[in-house]
Design an enzyme around this catalytic site. Sequence first.
Site, mmCIF file in Angstrom:
data_model
loop_
_atom_site.group_PDB
_atom_site.id
_atom_site.type_symbol
_atom_site.label_atom_id
_atom_site.label_comp_id
_atom_site.label_asym_id
_atom_site.label_seq_id
_atom_site.Cartn_x
_atom_site.Cartn_y
_atom_site.Cartn_z
ATOM 1 N N HIS A 225 -1.746 9.253 26.227
ATOM 2 C CA HIS A 225 -2.653 8.528 27.130
ATOM 3 C C HIS A 225 -2.568 9.151 28.533
ATOM 4 C CE1 HIS A 225 -3.285 5.739 24.005
ATOM 5 N NE2 HIS A 225 -2.628 4.685 24.446
ATOM 6 N N ARG B 196 0.828 -1.222 0.000
ATOM 7 C CA ARG B 196 0.000 0.000 0.000
ATOM 8 C C ARG B 196 0.857 1.264 0.000
ATOM 9 N NH1 ARG B 196 -3.122 -3.216 3.320
ATOM 10 N NH2 ARG B 196 -1.790 -2.761 5.090
ATOM 11 N N CYS C 252 1.856 0.503 25.417
ATOM 12 C CA CYS C 252 2.039 1.944 25.600
ATOM 13 C C CYS C 252 1.562 2.441 26.975
ATOM 14 C CB CYS C 252 1.329 2.698 24.483
ATOM 15 S SG CYS C 252 -0.318 2.085 24.118
HETATM 16 P P1 NAP Z 1 -0.493 1.659 11.999
HETATM 17 O O1 NAP Z 1 -0.517 3.123 12.067
HETATM 18 O O2 NAP Z 1 -1.713 0.936 11.565
HETATM 19 O O3 NAP Z 1 0.738 1.221 11.063
HETATM 20 C C1 NAP Z 1 0.952 -0.112 10.678
HETATM 21 C C2 NAP Z 1 2.203 -0.220 9.832
HETATM 22 O O4 NAP Z 1 2.410 -1.584 9.481
HETATM 23 C C3 NAP Z 1 2.117 0.551 8.509
HETATM 24 O O5 NAP Z 1 3.406 1.029 8.167
HETATM 25 C C4 NAP Z 1 1.702 -0.537 7.542
HETATM 26 O O6 NAP Z 1 2.077 -0.288 6.203
HETATM 27 C C5 NAP Z 1 2.503 -1.713 8.077
HETATM 28 N N1 NAP Z 1 1.946 -2.961 7.609
HETATM 29 C C6 NAP Z 1 0.669 -3.402 7.739
HETATM 30 N N2 NAP Z 1 0.520 -4.598 7.136
HETATM 31 C C7 NAP Z 1 1.733 -4.909 6.610
HETATM 32 C C8 NAP Z 1 2.226 -5.992 5.830
HETATM 33 N N3 NAP Z 1 1.446 -7.032 5.492
HETATM 34 N N4 NAP Z 1 3.529 -5.981 5.439
HETATM 35 C C9 NAP Z 1 4.338 -4.952 5.773
HETATM 36 N N5 NAP Z 1 3.926 -3.880 6.499
HETATM 37 C C10 NAP Z 1 2.635 -3.863 6.911
HETATM 38 O O7 NAP Z 1 -0.140 0.994 13.413
HETATM 39 P P2 NAP Z 1 0.759 1.595 14.617
HETATM 40 O O8 NAP Z 1 -0.106 2.291 15.587
HETATM 41 O O9 NAP Z 1 1.934 2.301 14.036
HETATM 42 O O10 NAP Z 1 1.193 0.260 15.374
HETATM 43 C C11 NAP Z 1 2.234 -0.578 14.913
HETATM 44 C C12 NAP Z 1 2.565 -1.593 16.014
HETATM 45 O O11 NAP Z 1 2.990 -0.905 17.185
HETATM 46 C C13 NAP Z 1 1.386 -2.474 16.453
HETATM 47 O O12 NAP Z 1 1.867 -3.764 16.782
HETATM 48 C C14 NAP Z 1 0.869 -1.760 17.668
HETATM 49 O O13 NAP Z 1 0.190 -2.626 18.554
HETATM 50 C C15 NAP Z 1 2.171 -1.282 18.273
HETATM 51 N N6 NAP Z 1 2.039 -0.123 19.159
HETATM 52 C C16 NAP Z 1 1.281 0.938 18.805
HETATM 53 C C17 NAP Z 1 1.182 2.011 19.674
HETATM 54 C C18 NAP Z 1 0.338 3.206 19.372
HETATM 55 O O14 NAP Z 1 0.148 4.042 20.278
HETATM 56 N N7 NAP Z 1 -0.183 3.362 18.168
HETATM 57 C C19 NAP Z 1 1.880 2.004 20.878
HETATM 58 C C20 NAP Z 1 2.663 0.901 21.202
HETATM 59 C C21 NAP Z 1 2.730 -0.143 20.330
HETATM 60 P P3 NAP Z 1 1.057 0.399 5.148
HETATM 61 O O15 NAP Z 1 1.101 1.870 5.410
HETATM 62 O O16 NAP Z 1 1.682 0.041 3.845
HETATM 63 O O17 NAP Z 1 -0.280 -0.192 5.372
#
Ligand code: NAP
Length: 337
Positions: free
Chosen positions: A242, A37, A129
């Site tokens: 948060h 994507r 987080c």
């Molecule tokens: P996000 O905004 O949805 O981003 C997801 C990322 O993963 C995007 O770069 C996406 O790429 C990529 N991705 C999805 N499917 C993929 C695939 N099949 N192959 C390769 N790349 C893929 O999510 P996020 O909030 O950054 O969270 C990422 C991780 O960190 C999760 O495990 C989440 O639980 C953890 N986390 C998040 C937070 C928070 O506050 N958000 C805090 C701590 C931990 P595309 O853009 O190409 O779709």
Amino acid sequence: MKLAIVGASGAVGHELLGVLEKSSLNFSELRLYASPRSAGSILECRGQKITVEVMPEGAIDADVILASAGGGISKTQAPIWAAAGAVVIDNSSAFRYEDTVPLVVPEINGDVLLESDWKAGGIIANPNCTTAILVMALEPLHKAFGIKRAIVSTYQATSGAGAKGMQELEQQTRNSLEGKPVVNEVFAHPIVFNLIPHIDAFLDNGYTKEEMKVLWETHKIMRAPQIKLSCTAVRIPTMRAHSEAVTLELERPATPQAARALLEAAAGVDVVDDPATKRYPMPLTASGKYNIEVGRIRSSLVFDGGLDLFICGDQLLKGAALNAVQIAEYLQQHNKI
Ligand code: NAP
């Protein structure tokens, strides 16, 4: 040191680039990966324009991989990357509860990283987080007073559900104000002008997985399995940072003054606690900040000698990207990578 980010186009990935920009981490190459994507898009770090590539199927040619593409990808790919010699610092919950995988907040238990030789690769888990922010305030208080019980209520921003969580709040706000239908896909209910006491799946004991993560991870990071903890996790219509209301029962009685002095001396913590001038932690002031904010520190009316406090922290930073980069910095400073 060759560095890679998997999930570079996501909410955490974006923050990783910002933190690396300011970090002292020494690396010679940075590769960015995501799904098809966003492959081909161009992101910037330290003055370099870097094209996002499709995540390869097998090994990645990197010494350190910052993984933030979700638990499913980490579960299958991280062992492959680690076996090929990379240190994977994983933002998902896929490996946090495995005994052989360190779960690390460097200010609190960075020393567990010194027990292994990371030069041959391995997996290190970055905490949930909400927990990462909480333990920053609990650890100094626990060391001084011994925490017996903690009751935690959270107020969690939409970005905790990734970039799509923020987009849903923005779209719903726009639609709601324009009198258009409000559609929810990311959250279980409309989040605009609402709050939702439901984050992650419900478990058999009635708690959600998010709430249990706070208990499990606090025990592991603080090496204090004796602390009893109950959490209620609530999603609220803010963009980032948060907040957490915390009530503590303590082994040894504390005063708010003593607690303030301990927290003021703690690395990564800002005491913001002057009700007379309306200064207390808030998402608006905590957003974009590396340090977490602690305030509203007062004696508990319920537990004699206990404390009540309010915490705010940018969960995309200390709860994710910043902590992950701090782990890499810690490894480099101790010549482990
Ligand atoms: P996000 O905004 O949805 O981003 C997801 C990322 O993963 C995007 O770069 C996406 O790429 C990529 N991705 C999805 N499917 C993929 C695939 N099949 N192959 C390769 N790349 C893929 O999510 P996020 O909030 O950054 O969270 C990422 C991780 O960190 C999760 O495990 C989440 O639980 C953890 N986390 C998040 C937070 C928070 O506050 N958000 C805090 C701590 C931990 P595309 O853009 O190409 O779709």
